[in-house]
Design a protein around this motif. Structure first.
Motif, mmCIF file in Angstrom:
data_model
loop_
_atom_site.group_PDB
_atom_site.id
_atom_site.type_symbol
_atom_site.label_atom_id
_atom_site.label_comp_id
_atom_site.label_asym_id
_atom_site.label_seq_id
_atom_site.Cartn_x
_atom_site.Cartn_y
_atom_site.Cartn_z
ATOM 1 N N THR A 445 -14.958 10.213 0.668
ATOM 2 C CA THR A 445 -15.568 11.422 0.425
ATOM 3 C C THR A 445 -16.545 12.201 1.249
ATOM 4 N N PHE A 475 -10.085 16.004 -8.066
ATOM 5 C CA PHE A 475 -10.562 14.887 -8.535
ATOM 6 C C PHE A 475 -9.776 13.515 -7.763
ATOM 7 N N PHE A 478 -13.115 14.192 -4.761
ATOM 8 C CA PHE A 478 -14.575 14.856 -5.440
ATOM 9 C C PHE A 478 -14.592 14.993 -6.750
ATOM 10 N N ALA A 479 -16.085 15.042 -7.235
ATOM 11 C CA ALA A 479 -16.212 15.135 -8.555
ATOM 12 C C ALA A 479 -15.744 16.246 -9.187
ATOM 13 N N SER A 480 -15.331 17.442 -8.519
ATOM 14 C CA SER A 480 -14.872 18.487 -9.115
ATOM 15 C C SER A 480 -14.593 19.761 -8.021
ATOM 16 N N ASP A 483 -18.040 20.454 -6.433
ATOM 17 C CA ASP A 483 -18.442 19.522 -5.491
ATOM 18 C C ASP A 483 -17.675 19.636 -4.121
ATOM 19 N N ARG A 484 -16.307 19.655 -4.104
ATOM 20 C CA ARG A 484 -15.519 19.796 -2.974
ATOM 21 C C ARG A 484 -16.002 21.034 -2.236
#
Length: 520
Positions: A445, A475, A478-480, A483-484
């Motif tokens: 990531t 997902f 990334f967390a969301s 986040d992306r």
């Protein structure tokens, strides 16, 4: 419990004491349901695969029990509890073992929206009635339209709040001691599925409702497009005043035509074309209302202009559509055109929605990480034709080929990321083979966006747009989606800061080394 007693539970002041309720899931929605039910005096068991420490600590404080563990089979503790009602958080699909168990055993199955509607009279207005509800759904644009409508209503002097799938549970809003005149409720297809199961004598009956659009999404949850469509259509059921639909999307018109509405409810259309009577639309760059005025057969009311929207970064075609839909909802509640203009003058899109994160060396970097499905990405690509397109992630069972065929061929280049890269690469090979295609296969990531930005900078030239519009969920890496988008913006900022202003972003003699070129 008999169905007759459940039918009496249609008020905060009804006798909920001793009702055994199992709440499935312990996210923000699950906790709000458990907290509400405990306050009502029900016996509450929360069943979840995992629990955040904060929620787990609070449950015994409010008097609820907690079971944490695998849910691939029905836990013994749940069977022994013998719930009379199951309240499912939106993440539980119709095929989840616990949902199947509840249905097979004839247990009443509610979502948080049904529960909120039943207890919506905890706080009432001066006339003794609870807040009106305005419902918003659609494959894309829900959050923007929900925020727009709530902002317009507040500008019109009403106490209103955006709630639901937007992040604030409806149950928290109906328990707010300050109270509201209107709740603008964003609803996901998951929430609407459970709402469609309701069988009480007082079903959810909104003042107004809209389905903004319909395209493939969440097929892995619903099982088929037909099931997804049918869930979305529930939004119009029992609407009292205005069923707002997208004239450019035949599916939403059909939903309104087939809906079981309160007699007298009107169908109100919107699109980017010239409106007919009972519609909102655009005439010579002016957004107008021909629905909510007495002389609608011969006249129109000006709401705003595309030029004014452009000054607020709201002029992308799909955003203009959202403005029209929100305006229709607000006008149904008698908000004036002047108040709508005032609301729009102060409105900004949420982060990660066609957000310009930087302009440097003539290249515009745009974060539309919220474009988590092909329909949303198509809108972004229409707003920025010829962009360097960053695409990929988890496709959620959706075929991306139609998007690549319709919009991919117009891209200057495509940079493919995420777990489902092979499907996207194959779609380009079939439908847009001339587009330069680069695949970033780094699973780390921390490195993905740095490599993406490096590639994009090598491809983009003065006057180009680099567009993050993934058409997929986040997902896998990334967390969301937030986040992306944040990592994309950080990578752009880092690259710009690392080079002298005014110099080119690359050495044109060097081939990109951050991915694998598929064509040139």
């Amino acid at each position: 419990m008999s169905a007759e007693r459940l039918d009496t539970l249609n008020s905060w002041r009804a006798d909920w004491r001793g009702l055994r309720v199992a709440v499935l899931g312990l996210s923000v929605t699950g906790f709000s349901a458990a907290d509400t039910l405990a306050e009502l005096g029900a016996e509450v068991l929360v069943v979840t695969e995992k629990a955040e420490d904060e929620y787990a600590r609070l449950l015994p404080v409010i008097g609820a029990r907690l079971h944490v563990g695998p849910l691939d089979i029905v836990p013994t503790e749940l069977e022994d509890f013998a719930p009379e009602v199951v309240v499912a958080s939106p993440g539980f699909s119709p095929r989840h073992p616990l949902i199947v168990w509840a249905l097979e055993n004839g247990i009443a199955l509610w979502g948080d929206i049904e529960l909120a509607w039943r207890v919506r009279d905890k706080v009432v207005r001066a006339d003794g009635t609870p807040a009106d509800w305005v419902l918003v759904t659609g494959t894309n644009g829900k959050t923007t339209t929900t925020r727009l409508a709530a902002t317009m209503l507040v500008a019109g002097g009403l106490r209103a709040a955006p709630v639901g799938n937007i992040g604030v549970p409806v149950l928290d809003a109906v328990r707010d001691p300050a109270g509201f005149d209107v709740l603008v409720v964003e609803l996901s297809s998951h929430q609407l599925y459970y709402l469609g199961l309701q069988s009480g004598p007082q079903p959810v009956s909104p003042w107004a409702a809209v389905c903004l659009n319909l395209a493939d999404d969440h097929l892995e949850w619903h099982g088929s497009f037909a099931a997804y469509r049918d869930a979305k259509a529930v939004v119009y059921n029992h609407t009292r005043v205005a069923c707002v639909y997208n004239k450019a999307d035949a599916a939403t018109r059909a939903m309104v035509e087939n809906a079981d509405v309160v007699e007298g409810a009107r169908a109100i259309g919107f699109d980017l074309g010239v409106p007919g009577p009972s519609d909102l639309g655009v005439v010579d760059g002016i957004l107008v209302d021909r629905a909510f005025l007495a002389e609608r057969a011969t006249s129109a009311l000006e709401l705003t202009t595309v030029a004014d929207l452009a000054a607020e970064n709201l002029a992308a075609p799909h955003v203009v559509s959202n403005v029209l839909a929100a305006s229709a909802l607000a006008r149904s509640l008698h908000v004036t055109p002047e108040a709508i203009r005032s609301a729009l003058a102060d409105f900004t899109l949420d982060p990660h929605r066609i957000e310009i994160v930087a302009v440097a060396d003539g290249i515009t970097w745009v974060d539309d990480s919220k474009a988590t499905n092909p329909h949303a990405a198509a809108s972004s690509l229409a707003a920025f034709p010829g962009a360097v397109w960053i695409v990929g992630g988890l496709l959620k069972g959706v075929d991306i080929a139609a998007l690549v065929q319709a919009r991919g061929a117009g891209a200057k280049a495509a940079i493919v990321i995420g777990a489902d890269r092979s499907e996207i690469v194959s779609a380009f090979a079939r439908h847009a083979p001339a587009v330069p295609l680069f695949e970033v296969d780094d699973a780390e990531t921390e490195n993905v966006m740095a490599r993406v930005v490096e590639l994009a900078a090598d491809v983009a030239e003065d006057g180009d747009v680099v567009l993050l519009a993934p058409a997929a969920a986040s997902f896998d890496q990334f967390a969301s989606y937030a986040d992306r988008g944040r990592r994309f913006a950080e990578a752009v900022t880092t690259r710009i800061a690392g080079q002298p202003q005014g110099e080119g972003s690359r050495d044109d003699d060097d081939a990109p080394d951050a991915g694998h070129p598929r064509s040139s």
